[in-house]
Scaffold this motif. Structure first.
Motif, short mmCIF file in Angstrom:
data_model
loop_
_atom_site.label_atom_id
_atom_site.label_comp_id
_atom_site.label_asym_id
_atom_site.label_seq_id
_atom_site.Cartn_x
_atom_site.Cartn_y
_atom_site.Cartn_z
N LYS A 257 5.47 -59.45 37.57
CA LYS A 257 5.09 -59.71 36.18
C LYS A 257 3.60 -59.50 35.94
O LYS A 257 3.19 -59.20 34.82
N SER A 473 8.75 -63.33 24.18
CA SER A 473 8.62 -63.44 25.64
C SER A 473 8.34 -62.08 26.25
O SER A 473 8.58 -61.04 25.63
N TYR A 474 7.84 -62.09 27.48
CA TYR A 474 7.67 -60.89 28.32
C TYR A 474 6.74 -59.84 27.70
O TYR A 474 6.79 -58.68 28.09
N LYS A 516 3.26 -68.11 27.33
CA LYS A 516 3.98 -68.08 28.60
C LYS A 516 3.51 -69.25 29.47
O LYS A 516 2.57 -69.97 29.10
N GLU A 595 10.95 -64.02 37.99
CA GLU A 595 10.63 -64.68 36.72
C GLU A 595 9.58 -65.79 36.88
O GLU A 595 9.08 -66.29 35.87
N GLU A 598 6.47 -65.54 34.99
CA GLU A 598 6.61 -65.64 33.52
C GLU A 598 6.72 -67.09 33.07
O GLU A 598 6.09 -67.49 32.09
#
Length: 698
Positions: A257, A473-474, A516, A595, A598
C-alpha cells in the motif's frame, strides 16, 4: 412494504475471540462456513424473504430494465485502435450478454480508424474471442488476461467461470484458430510477452489470493516446465507483470500500500535475471515507464503528490529530476511515446492530461470545457505515434473517445456513446439536466466537495428526493461519470450526488492520508456532513435521502448507519466490508495482510484494535431506529466475503428488530456481481426500484 413472509432468523451460536484482553462474542460466526448446508439454507431463505418483500416492485423493475435497454445501443462497436498491421476493437450484439474481441488488417494507405455502420462487423473482420461462446453453459463468465503477442500471432487469454478471480490461462494461435495445450490454472491478472513472442510471463496467487509469483512459460511446452522468475515472500506485497509500450522491457511491479519496487527484464532476453531499478524503501512508491535511453520514474520520495524523474535504462542509478513536486497537483501516471510523454494528473478535484514534448521538460495541459468532468487515456498501444486517444465524460456528457494530435493539438471526436430515445421516444438532451459542484463543511472545518446532477429547474426547497453515493478509501476517486440507468432516476425527479470524502484521492495524497489508519473516521463524518449539507442547502430532506456505497463504500454505509441513522431514509450497501475488524484480524483471509497498511494491524497494535472496534459496523450495531437497509453480496466474492453482510443483517435484526433489512446474495457471482450485461442491468434495476420505493417515486 407489507408481507406475511417472516424475516429469517439466524441461530445464535456464541463464539468468543480475545484480543488485547478484550473478549468479544460473535453469535453469527458460523455463517462463515461457505460449505455448510445450513449456511446455504440461510442465504437461500434471505433471498426468498427479499424476493417476497420486493414483489410489489416487479413491474417497476421491468420498467427500469426496459428503459436502460431502450436507451442503450445494444449492437455496437468500439473505436478501433491500431497495433502493428491490425485495427483491434470489440463489439456487442443485441441479445448477447458478452463482448466479442476482433481485429481487422490495416489497408494500404489507411491512417484513420475504420468506422462501423450501426455497430455492424467491419469488412474483413477476424474474431479473436467471443465471450458469448466461452460463457456457454456457465452462469458466470469473466475475461481476465487478453494479450496479443508483439508479432500478432498469439493471444494469451484467461477465463473465470465462478467469480472468485482465479483464472485459467490459455494461448490461442491466431494464424490457425487453434487453442494450444498450454493451460495454466489459478492465475491472476497480468501477462507479458517476450520480444520474439516465444515466452509468456504470467502471475499466480497464494492461498490468500495474493498475487505473489511471476512465471516464465515457453510457448508449446507443458505448464509443469514453467520457471518461477520472482517470488515475493513479504505478505504485505503483491506482484504484477507487463510489457512496456516500447516492447523493450518486461516490468515486474512489486507493491504494497505504501512501498514499491520494480524489476526489469530485457524483452529480447527473456531468460535473463531480473534487475532492480531501485531497491524498495519503506514508504517510497515509484513506477517505471521506458522511454528511449531512460527509465521514467514517477515517485513520492520527498514529494507527497509525486514528482517525475528519470534514470539510465542501461544502468539504473540516481534519479534525475524532470518535473518537480507541486503540492495539490497529484501526478498519477506517465505514458511514454517515442516523441512525447503524457502525464495523467489530478488538480482541484478534477482529472487532467499534461503533454511533454520531445526530450524537454516543456509541457502544456489539454483544456476541457465543462466545470465537472472525467478524462483518462484510452487504448494507446503504438509507441511511435503523434496522436493519443483518451476518454472523456461528465455527469451530463456521455462517454466520448477522442484522438488528440500531440503537435497541432487538434482534438478529433471519434465516438460518443449513443443514448437512444427512451420509452417515451424522446432523444437525450444534455440541456435538460444540470451538474453542480457544492461544498460541505466537515466537523474539523475541512471543505468537502460534492458533485451533483439533476433535472434542469429542480427546486432547492427540500422537496426533491436525493441519492448520495460515496466510497472514500484506497485513494480511489469517484470522478463524475455518465450513466444510462441513472437517467431513470433523474427523470423521476431524483437528485444524484457524489460525496468526495477523505480517504479517496480527489484532492491529492493528503486527502487520502486524512482518511485512513487512525484518521479513518474522517471518511464517515465527512459523508454525514455532506448528507446534512444536502438537506441544509435545500437539495433534499432527510426523509427523502438514500445513501449508496459498495465494497469499502459498503463499510462507509454501515458506519454512517450507526453514526447518523436519522440522516437517511434508506441505505444500499453492495458487497459491503461491514465486518472489517474480524476480517483484518484473520491473516489467513484473502488480502488481509496487504490491507494492514490501509487500516492498521489490530493484531499487533492495541490502539488500532480499539480504534477499528469503535467504528466497524458489525461491532457497533445498536438498538436504534435504523433507516431501511438493502445489502447485496455474492457467494464467490474473494475481496469482501459474503458472510460479512450476512452476519451484519442477522445482528441488525436481533439488536434492532423494528428495522427493515434485506439481504440479497448472488449465488454464482463474485465481487463485481452478475457478469453478463443484461444480468447487470437487471441487478441495477432491482436496486434502483428499491431506491425509488424508499423515495416515494415508484
Amino acid at each position: 412494504m407489507t408481507t406475511e413472509t417472516p424475516a429469517p432468523v439466524a441461530k445464535r451460536v456464541p463464539t468468543e475471540r480475545v484480543h488485547h484482553g478484550d473478549t468479544v462474542v460473535d453469535e453469527y460466526a458460523w455463517l462463515a462456513d461457505k460449505d455448510a448446508p445450513e449456511t446455504i439454507a440461510h442465504l437461500t431463505a434471505e433471498n426468498g424473504y427479499t424476493e417476497a418483500r420486493t414483489a410489489h416492485l416487479a413491474d417497476l423493475r421491468a420498467t427500469l430494465f426496459e428503459e436502460t435497454r431502450r436507451r442503450t445501443q445494444e449492437t455496437d462497436l468500439s473505436v478501433p485502435a491500431r497495433k502493428g498491421g491490425y485495427w483491434y476493437y470489440s463489439r456487442s450484439v443485441e441479445g448477447q450478454q458478452y463482448g466479442i474481441q476482433c481485429r481487422r488488417p490495416v489497408r494500404d494507405g489507411e491512417t484513420e480508424p475504420p468506422v462501423s455502420v450501426d455497430g455492424a462487423p467491419l469488412e474483413g473482420e477476424e474474431v479473436l474471442l467471443d465471450g458469448n461462446q466461452l460463457a456457454e453453459g456457465h452462469d458466470f463468465f469473466s475475461l481476465g488476461a487478453y494479450d496479443v503477442s508483439p508479432d500478432g500471432r498469439w493471444l494469451a487469454y484467461s477465463t473465470d467461470f465462478a467469480g472468485d478471480e482465479r483464472y485459467t490461462l490459455r494461448v490461442k494461435d491466431l494464424s490457425t484458430g487453434e487453442v494450444l495445450a498450454d493451460e495454466v490454472p489459478d492465475t491472476s491478472y497480468g501477462t507479458a510477452w517476450s520480444a520474439d513472442a516465444s515466452v509468456l510471463f504470467y502471475v499466480t496467487v497464494d492461498e490468500s489470493w495474493r498475487p505473489y509469483r511471476v512465471w516464465r512459460h515457453v510457448i508449446g511446452t507443458p505448464a509443469s516446465e514453467d520457471v518461477i522468475v520472482h517470488e515475493e515472500p513479504d505478505e504485505r506485497f503483491w506482484v504484477g507483470v507487463e510489457l512496456t509500450r516500447s516492447e523493450r522491457f518486461i516490468l515486474i511491479d512489486i507493491h504494497s500500500k505504501i512501498t514499491s519496487e520494480v524489476l526489469v527484464i530485457p524483452a529480447g532476453n527473456p531468460t535473463g535475471a531480473p534487475a532492480v531499478v531501485a531497491p524498495r524503501r519503506q514508504g517510497v512508491e515509484y513506477s517505471v515507464e521506458h522511454h528511449g535511453h531512460r527509465f521514467l520514474i514517477l515517485h513520492n520520495d520527498g514529494a507527497e503528490d509525486f514528482a517525475l524523474a528519470y534514470t539510465s535504462a542501461d544502468a539504473p542509478g540516481d534519479w534525475v529530476p524532470m518535473i518537480d513536486h507541486a503540492p495539490g497537483t497529484r501526478l498519477e501516471s506517465v505514458d511514454a511515446f517515442a516523441d512525447h510523454l503524457v502525464i495523467s494528473l489530478r488538480s482541484n478535484g478534477l482529472t487532467g492530461l499534461r503533454v511533454l514534448t520531445g526530450g524537454s521538460t516543456d509541457w502544456y495541459d489539454i483544456d476541457f470545457p465543462e466545470p465537472l468532468y472525467s478524462v483518462g487515456l484510452d487504448a494507446n498501444p503504438e509507441y511511435h505515434t503523434g496522436r493519443i486517444r483518451f476518454r472523456y465524460s461528465s455527469l451530463v456528457s456521455p462517454d466520448s473517445v477522442y484522438d488528440f494530435d500531440l503537435v497541432t493539438r487538434e482534438m478529433i471526436l471519434r465516438r460518443r456513446k449513443p443514448v437512444r430515445p427512451g420509452p417515451d421516444g424522446r432523444e437525450y438532451d444534455p440541456a435538460e439536466y444540470e451538474q453542480h459542484r457544492d461544498w460541505a463543511l466537515a466537523d474539523d472545518g475541512t471543505r468537502i466537495p460534492i458533485s451533483l446532477i439533476c433535472r434542469a429547474g429542480t427546486p432547492k426547497d427540500g422537496s426533491a428526493p436525493c441519492l448520495v453515493y460515496g466510497y472514500g478509501s484506497y485513494e480511489a476517486s469517484i470522478d463524475p461519470w455518465f450513466s444510462i440507468p441513472r437517467l431513470s432516476l433523474l427523470d423521476r425527479g431524483v437528485v444524484f450526488a457524489v460525496a468526495h470524502i477523505r480517504g479517496g484521492g480527489e484532492l491529492g495524497r493528503r486527502w487520502y492520508e486524512e482518511g485512513k489508519l487512525l484518521a479513518k473516521k474522517n471518511t464517515f463524518t465527512d459523508f454525514v456532513a455532506c448528507a446534512r449539507h444536502l438537506v441544509k442547502a435545500g437539495w433534499t430532506a432527510q426523509d427523502r435521502l438514500v445513501a449508496r456505497g459498495a465494497s469499502a463504500g459498503g463499510l462507509l454505509m454501515g458506519a454512517v448507519a450507526n453514526l447518523a441513522p436519522d440522516a437517511f431514509t434508506g441505505i444500499v450497501a453492495q458487497v459491503p466490508f461491514v465486518d472489517a475488524l474480524t476480517s483484518i484480524l484473520d491473516p489467513s483471509l484473502p488480502l488481509t495482510v496487504t490491507e494492514w497498511e490501509e487500516w492498521g494491524n489490530p493484531l499487533a497494535d492495541p490502539e488500532v484494535y480499539a480504534y477499528m472496534k469503535s467504528y466497524t459496523p458489525y461491532e457497533n450495531v445498536a438498538p436504534v431506529d435504523y433507516p431501511a437497509i438493502l445489502a447485496v453480496t455474492s457467494l464467490n466474492d474473494t475481496r469482501v466475503l459474503y458472510h460479512e453482510p450476512a452476519k451484519w443483517v442477522a445482528r441488525l435484526r436481533a439488536v434492532a428488530p423494528q428495522g427493515d433489512y434485506l439481504l440479497k446474495t448472488e449465488m454464482g457471482a463474485g465481487h463485481g456481481g452478475p457478469s453478463g450485461r443484461y444480468d447487470a442491468w437487471k441487478e441495477e434495476a432491482f436496486i434502483n426500484a428499491w431506491i425509488l420505493d424508499r423515495l416515494g417515486r415508484s
